[in-house]
Structure formats: structure tokens, C-alpha cells
Design a protein around this motif. Structure first.
Motif, PDB file in Angstrom:
ATOM      1  N   ASP A  54       0.836  20.556  -3.601  1.00  0.00           N
ATOM      2  CA  ASP A  54      -0.255  19.747  -3.035  1.00  0.00           C
ATOM      3  C   ASP A  54       0.149  18.296  -2.790  1.00  0.00           C
ATOM      4  O   ASP A  54      -0.690  17.490  -2.370  1.00  0.00           O
ATOM      5  CB  ASP A  54      -1.458  19.774  -3.978  1.00  0.00           C
ATOM      6  N   GLU A  55       1.411  17.961  -3.017  1.00  0.00           N
ATOM      7  CA  GLU A  55       1.824  16.560  -2.948  1.00  0.00           C
ATOM      8  C   GLU A  55       1.680  15.985  -1.542  1.00  0.00           C
ATOM      9  O   GLU A  55       1.165  14.864  -1.371  1.00  0.00           O
ATOM     10  CB  GLU A  55       3.262  16.403  -3.437  1.00  0.00           C
ATOM     11  N   ILE A  56       2.132  16.702  -0.520  1.00  0.00           N
ATOM     12  CA  ILE A  56       2.034  16.198   0.849  1.00  0.00           C
ATOM     13  C   ILE A  56       0.571  16.008   1.242  1.00  0.00           C
ATOM     14  O   ILE A  56       0.181  14.993   1.835  1.00  0.00           O
ATOM     15  CB  ILE A  56       2.743  17.159   1.827  1.00  0.00           C
ATOM     16  N   TYR A  57      -0.243  16.992   0.893  1.00  0.00           N
ATOM     17  CA  TYR A  57      -1.676  16.916   1.182  1.00  0.00           C
ATOM     18  C   TYR A  57      -2.296  15.690   0.528  1.00  0.00           C
ATOM     19  O   TYR A  57      -3.047  14.936   1.177  1.00  0.00           O
ATOM     20  CB  TYR A  57      -2.343  18.201   0.686  1.00  0.00           C
ATOM     21  N   PHE A  81      -6.256   4.409   2.371  1.00  0.00           N
ATOM     22  CA  PHE A  81      -5.710   3.046   2.376  1.00  0.00           C
ATOM     23  C   PHE A  81      -5.473   2.513   3.785  1.00  0.00           C
ATOM     24  O   PHE A  81      -4.876   1.452   3.958  1.00  0.00           O
ATOM     25  CB  PHE A  81      -4.397   3.002   1.590  1.00  0.00           C
ATOM     26  N   LYS A  82      -5.934   3.271   4.806  1.00  0.00           N
ATOM     27  CA  LYS A  82      -5.803   2.860   6.216  1.00  0.00           C
ATOM     28  C   LYS A  82      -4.336   2.660   6.609  1.00  0.00           C
ATOM     29  O   LYS A  82      -3.981   1.697   7.296  1.00  0.00           O
ATOM     30  CB  LYS A  82      -6.594   1.572   6.488  1.00  0.00           C
ATOM     31  N   LEU A  83      -3.484   3.578   6.185  1.00  0.00           N
ATOM     32  CA  LEU A  83      -2.063   3.541   6.510  1.00  0.00           C
ATOM     33  C   LEU A  83      -1.716   4.739   7.389  1.00  0.00           C
ATOM     34  O   LEU A  83      -2.264   5.831   7.204  1.00  0.00           O
ATOM     35  CB  LEU A  83      -1.224   3.576   5.226  1.00  0.00           C
ATOM     36  N   LEU A  84      -0.797   4.546   8.328  1.00  0.00           N
ATOM     37  CA  LEU A  84      -0.456   5.611   9.269  1.00  0.00           C
ATOM     38  C   LEU A  84       0.770   6.409   8.861  1.00  0.00           C
ATOM     39  O   LEU A  84       0.980   7.522   9.343  1.00  0.00           O
ATOM     40  CB  LEU A  84      -0.226   5.013  10.669  1.00  0.00           C
ATOM     41  N   GLU A  85       1.583   5.848   7.969  1.00  0.00           N
ATOM     42  CA  GLU A  85       2.792   6.552   7.548  1.00  0.00           C
ATOM     43  C   GLU A  85       3.159   6.153   6.121  1.00  0.00           C
ATOM     44  O   GLU A  85       2.783   5.080   5.659  1.00  0.00           O
ATOM     45  CB  GLU A  85       3.948   6.252   8.491  1.00  0.00           C
ATOM     46  N   PRO A  86       3.926   7.007   5.440  1.00  0.00           N
ATOM     47  CA  PRO A  86       4.283   6.713   4.046  1.00  0.00           C
ATOM     48  C   PRO A  86       5.517   5.825   3.933  1.00  0.00           C
ATOM     49  O   PRO A  86       6.132   5.453   4.942  1.00  0.00           O
ATOM     50  CB  PRO A  86       4.561   8.109   3.480  1.00  0.00           C
ATOM     51  N   LEU A  87       5.848   5.494   2.728  1.00  0.00           N
ATOM     52  CA  LEU A  87       7.053   4.733   2.418  1.00  0.00           C
ATOM     53  C   LEU A  87       8.266   5.521   2.891  1.00  0.00           C
ATOM     54  O   LEU A  87       8.375   6.724   2.648  1.00  0.00           O
ATOM     55  CB  LEU A  87       7.130   4.485   0.906  1.00  0.00           C
ATOM     56  N   GLY A 101       0.795  -1.216   0.000  1.00  0.00           N
ATOM     57  CA  GLY A 101       0.000   0.000   0.000  1.00  0.00           C
ATOM     58  C   GLY A 101       0.828   1.268   0.000  1.00  0.00           C
ATOM     59  O   GLY A 101       0.493   2.249  -0.691  1.00  0.00           O
ATOM     60  N   LYS A 102       1.911   1.284   0.750  1.00  0.00           N
ATOM     61  CA  LYS A 102       2.751   2.476   0.823  1.00  0.00           C
ATOM     62  C   LYS A 102       3.402   2.770  -0.528  1.00  0.00           C
ATOM     63  O   LYS A 102       3.481   3.925  -0.956  1.00  0.00           O
ATOM     64  CB  LYS A 102       3.817   2.310   1.900  1.00  0.00           C
TER      65      LYS A 102
END
Length: 513
Positions: free
Chosen positions: A25-28, A37-43, A4-5
Motif C-alpha cells: 500500500d506504500e505507493i497508494y 499536501f498539494k504536491l504533484l510528484e514525490p521526492l 513537503g516531499k
């Protein structure tokens, strides 16, 4: 398992490349996707995603989004398309931004570049599903100096005339669902259901036609290049009247690179959607457009307008002029004359017990400063012999095309149901003896080829073929001939002496000599 990440980063890369995602707008956008995607942090590592810049269509990412969502309980297999449409809707620019960009490009670079931007966006955000469309079968049938384009469209459901007619009984105020129909402006961003397509990724352009608020969008089916639909903001029934002419001429003034036409607005002859006013247009010139004038005429009241009968299968009047007001007034006069015209000698009756039968399909385009309006005369009468329509495809052709012959077919582009791809191949197998011919088995209504039993009988009696290729060609020739004959069926004035004499008689009644 889909990572998912990593998928989030792929979607961001794709959006920056093709969907005009601003780096600001990328971070947003990343955080929105992580939440979805029910993820708490990015890659937390750098990955080379440059290969995504070469994507022609988003199919790979669409599939990954759907698989990830199913694997993680975010959607079901049945609703996978609804979910991926939602995600690509998030990734697409807001409708206001699309409109702003379109108008800026139109002003600075011209309408063709603006359409290019809008069309490409509609492909890249998966609204126009280019890969699915590319699987459609398409060929050209050359018939002397005329030709037809024939496609077996695998994504278009076959509709029944009686079901289409029922739509007219639903008044605009009777809102049984939201949106009221597939064309309403409220579809923009609609989540969709299993019976109503998701439209989070649709984008439209607003404009004025005939002084009223309209919008345009591309067709997801794309029956031809840059297939555009112009739609009224108001959920009101189709109609053909004086204001129709002004609207289609306003359209070609705004989009001189496109043609535009209206269906005839009555059951059987009026296309598949009658309860919401809309037009069909686009970049593609239809076979009818390339047909020449076979009989030039004139009208003293409109001296600056060229008028004539088009050398076409059905009954078409062509007007052309650089004088917008004069050609507009002429077209309106023909619309009003045809609505109440009766000639029982050729089966044309305007009204039966107050029910209207005559309508026409006006089609407008521009060549430089010249307006060209083709007016396809239609009549939707039925009879005991022809309960589906006297000027409709006759019963012997319903195995190939039973739907109403609307604007697109009337102009020479036949959209045949997807079932024919398999059925025609099976018929070719019988003709080359790959499969056994059993007429009694074909007469079983449960047989997949039941509708084609008479066609198969006729072709078998002609003789078998040595190869599948030869048999397939014969089947295609049969379909070509059916499409041509269907257009002949729709002609209110037949292409024979009696019919053409009656055609001239109608034109004379409009002071066209």
C-alpha cells in the motif's frame, strides 16, 4: 520552511515502522499524501530515514505536518491540531483491520498481547498523546495502611456539577449535533471542530456486553496505565441496574487483565458524562483495590460469596467468588436494596418528591477464576448548607476540587485541575516569603489566588518556612489532607461509631450478618 516531499517520505517510513502500513500500500499512501499536501510528484532522491525507527512518539512529525500545513495555507494556527489528526487518521489502519488484528492476536497470543498492540497503536498514531500526559504531576500520599494517588492533570478541563446535570435533560432523540456526544461510535473518523475534538485517528474494538453491542477505546487523557473506556453503541443515559452487573462481568471475562467500573449515574456522584452509558477500566489497580476487608460478613442465601466492608474512606462493600451466577445475583440484590434504602439518622434518603438520590458505583476485576466486585455506595442529596452535595466535597475544599467525585476519585485516584500547578507554586512562594502576603489583596475576586485565600491564611498563621522546598512540602501535605477529607465527605456511612453502626444496619437489611 518544511520540505513537503521529504515530509511525505518521513510519514511513510513512520507508518511502515509503527502503524502497520503494508509495503503493498506504500505507493497508494504516498499518492494520497501528495494530494493532501498539494504536491504533484514525490521526492526524487534516496534519503536515510532510519532514525525514525527510534521514535517513541510521533511529536516531531506531528509538528512538521502542522507547520507545513500552516506555511502552505492548508490550515490555520487555530485548527492545526485538527489537520494533523486528519493526516494521522489517514496513516492509521482502517477500523476493520484493527479489529481483525486485535482478535487474531488475542486468539494466538492472548489478551495481554492484543491489548499491547492496540495500546501502542493508539500512542503511535497520536490519539494518546504520551508527551502531554508525561507533563502531568503525580505523587502518592501514604496514609497509614491506605494510600491515595494524586495527579494534577494539565489536559483535563474542570467541569461544574450544574453543567453536567444539564446533560440529563437532553433526550437521546434530540440530536442537536453530530456526533451526539464525545463518546458516540460516530466519533470514529469524525473531522472535529473547535469545540469537538477531531477523531480521525481513534480506533475502537467491538464486543458484546450483556448481549448488547459495545466497543472499547483507550482514553486520550490516560489518567492511569492503559486507561480504557467501554462504551455502548446506543446513545442512552447512564444507569445502574441488573444489566450493569452482567455487562461488567462480561467485560472482565473478555479482559481478565483489566478492571472495569461504572459511575453512579446521577448528577454530583456520577462523573462528567451522564448522557451516554459507558464504563471506565484498564490495567491499573486503584488504591481502593488494595485496601483490605475490615469487617468480614456472610449471607446464607449466597454461601459461595465472601462479603465484607472494605477498609476505605468511603462506604464500600466487597464481594468475591468463583461462582459467577451467585456473585452476580448478590450484587444485583444489593443494587436494588440500596436504591430504595433510607436511614434519616445518617442523612441517607432514597427519594425526595420522586427524585432518586441513592446509586452506587460497581467495580469488577478478576484474580484467576475469582470475581471481585467492589460496590461504592453513593447518595447525591443536597441541602441549604451543602447546595453542591451533602456527600460531595464540602465547600472548604472546593479550591482544590469542586468537580463531582466520580468513579476514579472514589477509588483513590484524584485528578486535580491543571490550574493548581501554578497556584500551589505561588502559595509556596508566599509561605517562604518569596512573595508578600496580603490577605486583603487575596480577597479581590479578580486575584488569581482568590479561591485559596482561606487556605493561605491558615498556612501563614501556622508559620513561614525557610526554604521553598519546605513550603512546597507543606502545601502538598495540605492537598493530601484535602483529598482524604473529600473521600470522607463522600462516605454515606461515616467512619465513626454511628456511621458504621448504620452501615451494619443496611447490610443486615440485605440479610448480610
Amino acid at each position: 520552511m518544511i520540505d513537503g516531499k521529504l515530509l511525505v517520505e518521513k510519514l511513510l517510513k513512520y507508518s511502515k515502522t509503527f502503524l502497520h502500513l503494508n509495503s503493498r500500500d506504500e505507493i497508494y499512501m504516498r499518492n494520497l499524501l501528495l494530494r493532501e499536501f498539494k504536491l504533484l510528484e514525490p521526492l526524487d532522491e534516496s534519503v536515510d530515514l532510519s532514525y525514525i525507527e527510534k521514535f517513541d512518539v510521533p511529536d516531531e512529525l506531528v509538528n512538521e505536518v502542522e507547520e507545513y500545513a500552516i506555511e502552505n495555507g492548508l490550515t490555520t494556527d487555530l485548527e492545526r491540531n485538527l489537520y494533523s489528526t486528519y493526516i494521522f487518521g489517514i496513516l492509521s489502519p482502517l477500523p476493520s483491520k484493527v479489529n481483525q488484528t486485535f482478535m487474531e492476536i488475542k486468539k494466538e497470543q492472548g489478551i495481554e498481547k492484543a491489548c499491547e498492540y492496540f495500546y501502542n497503536l493508539s500512542i503511535k498514531n497520536n490519539y494518546i498523546q504520551k508527551t502531554a500526559i508525561s507533563r502531568n504531576m503525580l505523587w502518592v500520599y501514604q496514609d497509614g495502611n491506605r494510600y491515595l494517588e494524586i495527579t494534577i492533570n494539565l489536559s483535563k478541563p474542570e467541569k461544574d456539577n450544574k453543567e453536567i446535570a444539564k446533560l440529563l435533560s437532553v433526550k437521546p432523540t434530540q440530536k442537536s449535533k453530530y456526533p451526539a456526544c464525545f463518546l458516540c461510535k460516530e466519533n470514529e473518523g469524525f473531522q472535529g471542530t473547535l469545540s469537538h475534538p477531531a477523531r480521525e485517528n481513534i480506533r475502537t474494538i467491538s464486543l458484546k456486553l450483556g448481549g448488547k453491542d459495545w466497543f472499547v477505546q483507550y482514553s486520550p487523557y490516560a489518567y492511569y496505565n492503559e486507561h480504557m473506556i467501554a462504551i455502548s453503541d446506543d446513545h442512552q443515559p447512564m444507569h445502574i441496574a441488573d444489566d450493569t452487573v452482567e455487562k461488567i462481568m462480561d467485560f472482565v471475562d473478555f479482559f481478565p487483565n483489566y478492571m472495569i467500573g461504572s459511575n453512579a449515574a446521577l448528577p454530583i456522584i456520577g462523573g462528567s458524562i451522564l448522557n451516554h452509558e459507558h464504563f471506565q477500566g484498564g490495567e491499573h489497580l486503584m488504591p481502593m483495590h488494595k485496601a483490605p476487608i475490615k469487617k468480614a460478613m456472610n449471607c446464607e442465601k449466597y454461601p459461595n460469596v465472601n462479603v465484607g466492608i472494605v477498609d476505605w474512606y468511603n462506604s464500600v462493600i466487597r464481594l468475591s467468588s468463583k461462582n459467577r451466577k451467585e456473585i452476580s445475583d448478590f450484587a444485583k440484590a444489593i443494587i436494588n436494596a440500596w436504591e430504595k434504602y433510607t436511614d434519616e439518622s445518617v442523612g441517607v434518603i432514597a427519594y425526595t418528591d420522586g427524585v432518586r438520590h441513592n446509586s452506587l458505583a460497581p467495580v469488577c476485576r478478576k484474580q484467576g477464576d475469582e470475581y471481585i466486585i467492589d460496590m461504592i455506595l453513593r447518595n447525591n442529596r443536597t441541602s441549604e448548607e451543602y447546595p453542591d452535595g451533602i456527600f460531595h466535597a464540602h465547600p472548604e475544599y472546593h479550591n482544590i476540587k469542586k468537580e463531582g467525585i466520580g468513579l476514579i476519585e472514589a477509588m483513590g485516584l484524584f485528578i486535580l485541575p491543571g490550574r493548581l500547578k501554578k497556584q500551589l507554586s505561588m502559595i509556596a512562594d508566599i509561605l517562604c516569603k518569596k512573595e508578600k502576603y496580603d490577605y486583603s489583596a487575596l480577597c479581590d475576586k479578580e486575584n488569581y489566588l482568590f479561591a485559596h485565600k482561606d487556605m493561605i491564611k491558615e498556612l501563614v498563621e501556622e508559620g513561614y518556612h525557610d526554604t521553598f522546598e519546605s513550603a512546597e512540602k507543606r502545601v502538598t501535605d495540605y492537598v493530601n489532607n484535602v483529598c482524604k477529607n473529600i473521600l470522607f465527605n463522600t462516605a454515606v456511612f461515616k467512619n465513626d461509631g454511628k456511621g458504621q453502626e448504620a452501615f451494619i444496619k443496611f447490610l443486615n437489611s440485605c440479610d448480610i450478618k
